[in-house]
Design a protein around this motif. Sequence first.
Motif, PDB file in Angstrom:
ATOM      1  N   ALA A  12      58.589  65.566  66.721  1.00  0.00           N
ATOM      2  CA  ALA A  12      59.033  65.490  65.936  1.00  0.00           C
ATOM      3  C   ALA A  12      59.125  66.424  64.813  1.00  0.00           C
ATOM      4  O   ALA A  12      59.543  66.764  63.795  1.00  0.00           O
ATOM      5  N   ARG A  13      57.718  66.765  64.329  1.00  0.00           N
ATOM      6  CA  ARG A  13      57.176  67.654  63.511  1.00  0.00           C
ATOM      7  C   ARG A  13      57.803  69.024  62.872  1.00  0.00           C
ATOM      8  O   ARG A  13      58.142  69.959  63.386  1.00  0.00           O
ATOM      9  N   LEU A  14      57.406  69.427  64.862  1.00  0.00           N
ATOM     10  CA  LEU A  14      57.802  70.943  65.801  1.00  0.00           C
ATOM     11  C   LEU A  14      59.288  71.202  65.488  1.00  0.00           C
ATOM     12  O   LEU A  14      59.253  72.086  65.327  1.00  0.00           O
ATOM     13  N   VAL A  17      60.044  72.049  62.432  1.00  0.00           N
ATOM     14  CA  VAL A  17      59.998  73.579  61.828  1.00  0.00           C
ATOM     15  C   VAL A  17      61.168  73.963  62.545  1.00  0.00           C
ATOM     16  O   VAL A  17      61.616  75.774  62.345  1.00  0.00           O
ATOM     17  N   ALA A  18      61.316  73.982  64.237  1.00  0.00           N
ATOM     18  CA  ALA A  18      62.012  74.768  65.181  1.00  0.00           C
ATOM     19  C   ALA A  18      63.657  74.686  64.975  1.00  0.00           C
ATOM     20  O   ALA A  18      64.046  75.678  64.886  1.00  0.00           O
ATOM     21  N   ARG A  19      64.103  73.460  64.258  1.00  0.00           N
ATOM     22  CA  ARG A  19      65.751  74.116  64.124  1.00  0.00           C
ATOM     23  C   ARG A  19      65.708  74.347  62.855  1.00  0.00           C
ATOM     24  O   ARG A  19      67.289  74.679  62.582  1.00  0.00           O
ATOM     25  N   VAL A  20      64.590  75.074  61.828  1.00  0.00           N
ATOM     26  CA  VAL A  20      65.266  75.522  60.534  1.00  0.00           C
ATOM     27  C   VAL A  20      65.712  77.426  60.611  1.00  0.00           C
ATOM     28  O   VAL A  20      66.389  77.763  60.425  1.00  0.00           O
ATOM     29  N   ILE A  21      64.885  77.310  61.936  1.00  0.00           N
ATOM     30  CA  ILE A  21      64.785  78.799  63.402  1.00  0.00           C
ATOM     31  C   ILE A  21      65.849  78.763  63.443  1.00  0.00           C
ATOM     32  O   ILE A  21      67.044  79.618  64.179  1.00  0.00           O
ATOM     33  N   LYS A 251      50.149  72.467  62.806  1.00  0.00           N
ATOM     34  CA  LYS A 251      49.346  73.645  63.176  1.00  0.00           C
ATOM     35  C   LYS A 251      48.657  72.457  64.710  1.00  0.00           C
ATOM     36  O   LYS A 251      48.295  73.056  65.804  1.00  0.00           O
ATOM     37  N   GLU A 252      48.040  70.905  64.236  1.00  0.00           N
ATOM     38  CA  GLU A 252      47.636  70.201  65.261  1.00  0.00           C
ATOM     39  C   GLU A 252      48.450  69.296  66.143  1.00  0.00           C
ATOM     40  O   GLU A 252      48.239  69.703  67.593  1.00  0.00           O
ATOM     41  N   SER A 253      49.999  69.248  65.548  1.00  0.00           N
ATOM     42  CA  SER A 253      51.216  69.284  66.799  1.00  0.00           C
ATOM     43  C   SER A 253      51.040  70.252  67.301  1.00  0.00           C
ATOM     44  O   SER A 253      51.230  69.411  69.001  1.00  0.00           O
ATOM     45  N   LEU A 275      62.601  76.120  73.257  1.00  0.00           N
ATOM     46  CA  LEU A 275      63.057  75.315  74.969  1.00  0.00           C
ATOM     47  C   LEU A 275      61.890  74.417  74.653  1.00  0.00           C
ATOM     48  O   LEU A 275      62.223  72.910  75.520  1.00  0.00           O
ATOM     49  N   HIS A 276      60.875  74.633  74.784  1.00  0.00           N
ATOM     50  CA  HIS A 276      59.806  73.608  75.370  1.00  0.00           C
ATOM     51  C   HIS A 276      59.659  72.167  74.360  1.00  0.00           C
ATOM     52  O   HIS A 276      59.546  71.214  74.422  1.00  0.00           O
ATOM     53  N   VAL A 277      59.853  72.888  72.784  1.00  0.00           N
ATOM     54  CA  VAL A 277      60.073  71.780  72.122  1.00  0.00           C
ATOM     55  C   VAL A 277      61.310  71.387  72.012  1.00  0.00           C
ATOM     56  O   VAL A 277      61.047  69.594  71.966  1.00  0.00           O
ATOM     57  N   ALA A 278      62.556  71.414  71.800  1.00  0.00           N
ATOM     58  CA  ALA A 278      63.723  70.602  72.200  1.00  0.00           C
ATOM     59  C   ALA A 278      63.609  69.614  73.325  1.00  0.00           C
ATOM     60  O   ALA A 278      64.183  68.354  73.806  1.00  0.00           O
ATOM     61  N   GLY A 279      62.880  70.406  74.544  1.00  0.00           N
ATOM     62  CA  GLY A 279      62.905  69.748  76.300  1.00  0.00           C
ATOM     63  C   GLY A 279      61.870  68.927  74.879  1.00  0.00           C
ATOM     64  O   GLY A 279      61.888  67.615  75.946  1.00  0.00           O
TER      65      GLY A 279
END
Length: 336
Positions: A12-14, A17-21, A251-253, A275-279
């Motif tokens: 969720a933490r990652l 970040v990904a959704r902003v980009i 960073k640890e996540s 794709l990995h984070v969304a998956g």
Amino acid sequence: MGNMHCPAEDSARLAAVARVICPFPNYTPHPHFTNMLSINSSHHLKEHYTAVQSSLTSKQLEDFTQGLRTTFGREGKVTLGGVGVVALSLAVLFDTLAKTVKGELVSDSEPIPGLFVKNPRGYYPPHVYTISKYLRLVPHIANNPTRMKQETERCIKHLDADTQVLNQMGEKLQHTTEDITVINFMLVYQVTLSLFVHLNRINNGTKDDVNRFRQTQVDNKGEGILNFNCDPEIADTEFLAEVEKSDNYTKESLQKCKPKITAVGERSDPESWLLHVAGMELSNFILLNFGAVILSFSGDLLTQREDFDLRTNALGTWSADQFLKFQHSAVYPQEN
């Protein structure tokens, strides 16, 4: 898809970040599914009823209460209204009436707004239309056990027919394997299971009767095609740069959520981090939310038989009526 070694809070933490980009869907289901179909449904429904009423002006609350009285009568009792699909239908009714008295236009033929996840292309599985129609009907028949049984059985048969239609269209139909549609299928399964529980409440069935349905398979073979409106290669570069600028927890996540260890014991970056984070987010939805739903359907849930008293929990007209009645009976006890 996903990484079983990656805790949900890390993915969720990652994802934040990904959704902003490169925005991708939020896979969190509407709280009505979690709350109204749970063992604590009556408590959640009372809280929602209070919250909706509190959001209205005095005039809107008067119109809102009048709408409920028109549907349920002055007594305001809803048979089995505190549990399962009836509680869900009441929550939907509260939302719909609140929007109506605020002057918003609400369609009575489309999928219930906000309840299921909307596909950017506007696609919903046919099951969503079937369930939406049923939930809109329930408040009008909740106090009629015969009609409730008939319409619940009809809805279950209709859902089965919807599945057959999709099967005839072929398993490779793109819409049925998109990420958002996979979520909607999970929610459809949850409601369908609740329909079986509700029907068995009416028929005084047993846990074994519900387990017959639990043993069936969800009608979706894939984990979901993930669609993005950005170039994954460019987005990945920006994503990793943002993570590098983030706090140590993020960073640890990233390290925790890398793909599984390879055969030689080395970790490798995914082909696409986005794709990995969304998956992982989609997998977490299926494993955590859907798994919890299945486990929650126990004998305790089946034995719930709680009605819902709209009048007692009303903040407006109904409560005032009760107070006036109490005053009258205190002054003129001989009339009682």
